[in-house]
Design an enzyme around this catalytic site. Structure first.
Site, mmCIF file in Angstrom:
data_model
loop_
_atom_site.group_PDB
_atom_site.id
_atom_site.type_symbol
_atom_site.label_atom_id
_atom_site.label_comp_id
_atom_site.label_asym_id
_atom_site.label_seq_id
_atom_site.Cartn_x
_atom_site.Cartn_y
_atom_site.Cartn_z
ATOM 1 N N THR A 6 0.261 -13.061 -5.325
ATOM 2 C CA THR A 6 1.598 -13.668 -5.310
ATOM 3 C C THR A 6 2.164 -13.649 -3.892
ATOM 4 O OG1 THR A 6 2.500 -11.513 -5.906
ATOM 5 C CG2 THR A 6 2.108 -13.053 -7.700
ATOM 6 N N SER A 60 7.796 -4.027 -2.562
ATOM 7 C CA SER A 60 7.018 -5.004 -3.317
ATOM 8 C C SER A 60 7.203 -6.388 -2.727
ATOM 9 C CB SER A 60 7.442 -5.016 -4.786
ATOM 10 O OG SER A 60 8.690 -5.653 -4.899
ATOM 11 N N LYS A 61 6.282 -7.261 -3.126
ATOM 12 C CA LYS A 61 6.392 -8.643 -2.681
ATOM 13 C C LYS A 61 7.727 -9.219 -3.138
ATOM 14 C CE LYS A 61 1.485 -8.795 -3.433
ATOM 15 N NZ LYS A 61 0.563 -8.904 -4.557
ATOM 16 N N GLN A 62 8.169 -8.791 -4.342
ATOM 17 C CA GLN A 62 9.400 -9.344 -4.901
ATOM 18 C C GLN A 62 10.615 -8.982 -4.044
ATOM 19 O OE1 GLN A 62 6.921 -8.106 -6.872
ATOM 20 N NE2 GLN A 62 6.388 -10.154 -7.562
ATOM 21 N N SER A 78 -2.718 -9.052 -7.246
ATOM 22 C CA SER A 78 -2.194 -10.330 -7.749
ATOM 23 C C SER A 78 -1.820 -11.138 -6.512
ATOM 24 C CB SER A 78 -0.948 -10.103 -8.605
ATOM 25 O OG SER A 78 -1.253 -9.227 -9.659
#
Ligand code: GLU
Length: 281
Positions: A12, A234-236, A10
């Site tokens: 993002t 994670s990217k988050q 994804s």
């Protein structure tokens, strides 16, 4: 049919140490089995994907020597395929329109939280009683048993623990579950190799495959890379983009997380990758 695998980022944010493990594992598994390896850009959730991030990821993969055997596909251009699948599910009575708002679901008896989402209590299963349809849901029944090549036999009571999940959201965006199932089948994917954080989605995807009469691929979920605080990287939570000044070193680190080990002599990505394929099983 010959082996066909894929990496499905994804866009993002850029690849990080965790997503590289999934990318490398899927590439190695395809190569070790003499198969093909594809890349699919999972940009269904457009608002979460900064423009140009797809090119950043493809550039990172190229720098690492992970080059797909076919041109990548973009989910944002494949809405007609998802709509056709949803139409089939509606026609066969397996998907239904839901008029409930988030607040109504939260207030309804029988809704329960799960991973930050609410288990839908089935309010609109037998119609919306004239209220306009907001989202489309799969009518879920029973439980799913499935096999993972690393985790072994798995079981989920889909009806009780997940419920009728969303296929097309109230904001018009396609749900990941539908897009991934339609694309894996349309691209002839035989083997899904991805991070263990996605294992919990697999029963939903198998239920959708069955509802659409599509084959179920083999699954392998790879170990997660944890951040220093023990959370999944994670990217988050701000995982750093890969430092690609030494791509072979990044490949060696990712390989180590997969339990493969390489002497530091391998300095070219092609050399590292060839040695890793020989070790992969
Ligand atoms: N697009 C998903 C992600 O980046 C992966 C989907 C998949 O491999 O099935 O988390």
């Amino acid at each position: 049919m010959g082996y066909r695998g894929r990496f499905a980022p994804s866009p993002t944010g850029p690849l990080h140490a965790g997503s590289l493990v999934a990318a490398l594992a899927s590439w190695l598994d395809a190569r070790a089995q003499g198969g093909q390896w594809l890349v699919r850009i999972e940009d269904v959730d457009g608002p979460r994907c900064p423009p140009g991030m797809d090119a950043v990821i493809l550039g990172q993969l190229a720098a690492l020597g992970l080059v797909p055997d076919e041109p990548p596909v973009w989910q944002a251009r494949r809405g007609h395929l998802y709509q056709a699948a949803l139409d089939r599910l509606i026609a066969s009575g397996q998907a239904y329109g839901c008029a409930c708002t988030r607040a109504e679901i939260a207030a309804a008896a029988g809704s329960r939280p799960r991973h930050g989402e609410l288990i839908y209590p089935g309010t609109c299963r037998h119609g919306t009683h004239g209220r306009p349809v907001r989202a489309w849901r799969l009518r879920v029944q029973g439980s799913i048993d499935w096999h993972d090549r690393r985790l072994g036999e798995q079981h989920q009571d889909l009806a009780a623990d997940v419920g009728d999940f969303v296929l097309k959201r109230a904001d018009g965006l396609w749900a990941y579950q539908l897009a991934v199932v339609v694309d894996d089948a349309e691209q002839g994917i035989t083997d899904v190799v991805r991070g263990e954080d996605l294992a919990d989605n697999t029963p939903r995807q198998i239920a959708l495959q069955r509802a659409l009469g599509l084959p179920t691929p083999r699954y392998l979920h790879t170990p997660l890379v944890l951040a220093a605080d023990g959370h999944k990287l994670s990217k988050q939570n701000g995982a750093a983009a890969l430092d690609l000044s030494d791509p072979a070193a990044r490949l060696r680190e990712a390989a180590q997380r997969l339990g493969l080990s390489l002497e530091a002599e391998a300095r070219q990505t092609a050399d590292v990758l060839a040695r890793l394929v020989a070790q992969w099983q």
